[in-house]
Design a protein around this motif. Structure first.
Motif, PDB file in Angstrom:
ATOM      1  N   GLY A 270      10.320 -17.859  -2.369  1.00 27.20           N
ATOM      2  CA  GLY A 270      11.377 -17.188  -2.832  1.00 27.20           C
ATOM      3  C   GLY A 270      12.077 -16.243  -1.904  1.00 27.20           C
ATOM      4  N   LEU A 271      13.042 -15.285  -2.485  1.00 29.07           N
ATOM      5  CA  LEU A 271      13.840 -14.568  -1.822  1.00 29.07           C
ATOM      6  C   LEU A 271      13.106 -13.215  -1.912  1.00 29.07           C
ATOM      7  CD1 LEU A 271      16.326 -13.494  -0.415  1.00 29.07           C
ATOM      8  CD2 LEU A 271      17.508 -13.148  -2.831  1.00 29.07           C
ATOM      9  N   VAL A 272      12.913 -12.649  -0.905  1.00 25.06           N
ATOM     10  CA  VAL A 272      11.835 -11.225  -0.883  1.00 25.06           C
ATOM     11  C   VAL A 272      13.174 -10.285  -0.811  1.00 25.06           C
ATOM     12  CG1 VAL A 272      11.695 -11.466   1.524  1.00 25.06           C
ATOM     13  CG2 VAL A 272      10.244  -9.889   0.293  1.00 25.06           C
ATOM     14  N   ALA A 273      13.094  -9.106  -1.720  1.00 25.73           N
ATOM     15  CA  ALA A 273      13.825  -8.186  -1.826  1.00 25.73           C
ATOM     16  C   ALA A 273      13.047  -6.861  -1.749  1.00 25.73           C
ATOM     17  CB  ALA A 273      14.644  -8.034  -3.124  1.00 25.73           C
ATOM     18  N   PHE A 274      12.846  -6.059  -0.485  1.00 21.65           N
ATOM     19  CA  PHE A 274      12.059  -4.856  -0.317  1.00 21.65           C
ATOM     20  C   PHE A 274      12.684  -3.897  -1.327  1.00 21.65           C
ATOM     21  CE2 PHE A 274      10.153  -7.380   2.989  1.00 21.65           C
ATOM     22  CZ  PHE A 274       9.024  -7.167   2.849  1.00 21.65           C
ATOM     23  N   ALA A 275      11.881  -3.179  -1.627  1.00 27.15           N
ATOM     24  CA  ALA A 275      12.100  -1.773  -2.388  1.00 27.15           C
ATOM     25  C   ALA A 275      12.108  -0.439  -1.563  1.00 27.15           C
ATOM     26  CB  ALA A 275      11.188  -1.582  -3.628  1.00 27.15           C
ATOM     27  N   VAL A 276      11.546  -0.397  -0.251  1.00 25.27           N
ATOM     28  CA  VAL A 276      11.028   0.560   0.522  1.00 25.27           C
ATOM     29  C   VAL A 276      11.279  -0.025   1.743  1.00 25.27           C
ATOM     30  CG1 VAL A 276       9.711   2.093  -0.994  1.00 25.27           C
ATOM     31  CG2 VAL A 276       8.598  -0.005   0.556  1.00 25.27           C
ATOM     32  N   ASP A 277      11.873   0.593   2.863  1.00 30.07           N
ATOM     33  CA  ASP A 277      12.095   0.514   4.425  1.00 30.07           C
ATOM     34  C   ASP A 277      10.859   0.869   5.189  1.00 30.07           C
ATOM     35  OD1 ASP A 277      14.538  -0.778   3.988  1.00 30.07           O
ATOM     36  OD2 ASP A 277      15.514   1.141   3.896  1.00 30.07           O
ATOM     37  N   LEU A 278      10.740   0.256   6.247  1.00 32.20           N
ATOM     38  CA  LEU A 278       9.934   0.699   7.105  1.00 32.20           C
ATOM     39  C   LEU A 278      10.014   2.369   7.479  1.00 32.20           C
ATOM     40  CD1 LEU A 278      10.298  -2.012  10.289  1.00 32.20           C
ATOM     41  CD2 LEU A 278       8.353  -1.685   8.766  1.00 32.20           C
ATOM     42  N   GLY A 279       8.524   2.813   7.534  1.00 30.63           N
ATOM     43  CA  GLY A 279       8.067   4.129   7.623  1.00 30.63           C
ATOM     44  C   GLY A 279       8.122   5.040   6.469  1.00 30.63           C
ATOM     45  N   ALA A 280       8.503   4.104   5.271  1.00 29.47           N
ATOM     46  CA  ALA A 280       8.786   4.954   3.868  1.00 29.47           C
ATOM     47  C   ALA A 280       7.221   5.093   3.397  1.00 29.47           C
ATOM     48  CB  ALA A 280       9.376   4.135   2.913  1.00 29.47           C
ATOM     49  N   LYS A 281       6.998   6.367   2.894  1.00 31.82           N
ATOM     50  CA  LYS A 281       5.685   6.866   2.367  1.00 31.82           C
ATOM     51  C   LYS A 281       5.590   6.047   0.824  1.00 31.82           C
ATOM     52  CE  LYS A 281       5.231  11.399   4.499  1.00 31.82           C
ATOM     53  NZ  LYS A 281       5.356  12.449   4.569  1.00 31.82           N
ATOM     54  N   VAL A 282       4.318   5.723   0.720  1.00 35.98           N
ATOM     55  CA  VAL A 282       4.328   5.139  -0.545  1.00 35.98           C
ATOM     56  C   VAL A 282       3.001   5.545  -1.376  1.00 35.98           C
ATOM     57  CG1 VAL A 282       5.617   2.969  -0.365  1.00 35.98           C
ATOM     58  CG2 VAL A 282       3.312   2.904   0.159  1.00 35.98           C
ATOM     59  N   ARG A 283       2.873   5.396  -2.499  1.00 39.18           N
ATOM     60  CA  ARG A 283       1.534   5.654  -3.239  1.00 39.18           C
ATOM     61  C   ARG A 283       0.979   4.490  -3.833  1.00 39.18           C
ATOM     62  NH1 ARG A 283       0.010  11.115  -2.817  1.00 39.18           N
ATOM     63  NH2 ARG A 283      -1.201  10.874  -4.994  1.00 39.18           N
ATOM     64  N   ALA A 284      -0.241   4.356  -4.294  1.00 36.17           N
ATOM     65  CA  ALA A 284      -0.906   3.181  -4.764  1.00 36.17           C
ATOM     66  C   ALA A 284      -0.133   2.886  -5.840  1.00 36.17           C
ATOM     67  CB  ALA A 284      -2.248   3.475  -4.891  1.00 36.17           C
ATOM     68  N   GLY A 285       0.292   1.467  -6.185  1.00 33.84           N
ATOM     69  CA  GLY A 285       1.026   1.466  -7.293  1.00 33.84           C
ATOM     70  C   GLY A 285       2.455   1.354  -7.134  1.00 33.84           C
ATOM     71  N   ASP A 286       3.046   1.875  -6.245  1.00 33.82           N
ATOM     72  CA  ASP A 286       4.626   1.786  -6.084  1.00 33.82           C
ATOM     73  C   ASP A 286       4.919   0.429  -5.783  1.00 33.82           C
ATOM     74  OD1 ASP A 286       4.561   4.551  -6.140  1.00 33.82           O
ATOM     75  OD2 ASP A 286       4.930   5.027  -4.226  1.00 33.82           O
TER      76      ASP A 286
END
Length: 336
Positions: A270-286
């Protein structure tokens, strides 16, 4: 009686690796084909040597659609003067030359993925013959190997230099000291999905210092990523004593890939739509990305969430994705 002695390599260098000065030539690999009965693949190579000292092997386009390495190495081969060198620099800007000419990850001749073909075979495919020559003739001459990579047409990375955890901790320490000297914006303790057949593994098993990179990607190279590659190559030559002076260090963030949880793979087309960009900090479950089905409207997208705390170190490109594609890679910031 079957001989266990390997066949000689069919590759014929047009340069003399023992000669001083600057030489621009080719690794000529015979390749008979419909349009050239006695034709050859001509892989550009440059050797710059002066005095006694270590040897560095610098390679790019191990995958043909990765451009930061070739951009940096064609320029270095053009501008590095022998009087600046103490030792020897061997530069192969486009190691998988058929793939580089085609702008593809693998060779258009045999579909060979060079970085999954080591140690190679002298009587194998064109790709295996290139790998064999590198394994038996180029790497043994080298004290340090720098193999440039980026994400090619299907991945985009934070710009980092990397080495691997190794059984020999002295060798591992020398590799990571070289990574630090490269001084990319990020420095990675790298985990491979599958290290079988890689130049990395071949060089490391010979006890050499090996540095690799992932300097962006998306099927192109930016001014910033090319500058990182150029400065990093010169820094490594300074680090091993081939060039005078200290490496021009800049701030680097150290990253680690502690487990396979770093990798996420698409289970959907399908079409991928990222919710965060390269280098972004994320937590488990984000939320990392959504993959939308494209056959009709009104269908809910599949959501892909972080399996661990970290930063987004790599992401899929372009916008359409297929099941099984690498969607994202997370890494842990360990030091700044």
């Amino acid at each position: 009686m079957l001989s266990l002695t390997p066949r000689p390599s069919p590759v014929a260098p047009t340069v003399d690796f023992a000669a001083a000065g600057v030489q621009h030539g080719h690794l000529r690999l015979p390749y008979s084909r419909d349009d050239s009965a006695w034709g050859s693949v001509m892989i550009p190579i440059c050797v710059i040597a002066h005095g006694e000292g270590p040897t560095a092997l610098l390679t790019g386009a191990n995958h043909g659609d990765e451009y930061e390495g070739p951009a940096a190495l064609f320029e270095l081969a053009r501008t590095l003067r022998p009087e600046e060198v103490q030792g020897r620099v061997i530069i192969v800007p486009a190691l998988n030359y058929p793939a580089f000419r085609a702008g593809t990850r693998t060779s258009p001749i045999d579909r060979g993925n060079l970085n999954r073909s080591f140690p190679g075979r002298p009587d194998g495919t064109v790709t295996e013959k290139i790998a064999d020559f590198v394994t038996r003739h180029l790497v043994p001459m080298a004290d340090m190997v720098l193999d440039f990579h980026s994400g090619g047409k299907t991945l985009d990375f934070l710009p980092y230099a990397a080495a691997h955890a190794l059984p020999d901790k002295d060798q591992e320490a020398r590799c990571f000291a070289a990574v630090a000297a490269f001084s990319a914006p990020y420095s990675m303790r790298m985990l491979e999905i599958d290290a079988v057949g890689m130049l990395d593994t071949t060089v490391e098993e010979m006890g050499k210092v090996f540095v690799t990179t992932e300097l962006g990607g998306a099927g192109t190279a930016s001014a910033t990523s090319i500058a990182v590659a150029r400065r990093g190559a010169v820094n490594l030559l300074r680090h091993v004593g081939i060039l005078k002076g200290e490496p021009e260090t800049a701030r680097t963030y150290w990253l680690d890939m502690p487990s396979a949880d770093c990798f996420a793979f698409a289970g959907d087309d399908g079409l991928v739509a990222f919710a965060v960009d390269l280098g972004a900090k994320v937590r488990a479950g984000d939320l990392i990305a959504r993959i939308y089905p494209i056959g009709r409207t009104g269908e809910a997208p599949a959501e892909y969430r972080a399996s661990m705390d970290g930063v987004l170190a790599a992401r899929h490109v372009p916008g359409l994705i297929k099941a099984g594609d690498c969607l994202s890679v997370l890494a842990v910031v360990t030091d700044a």
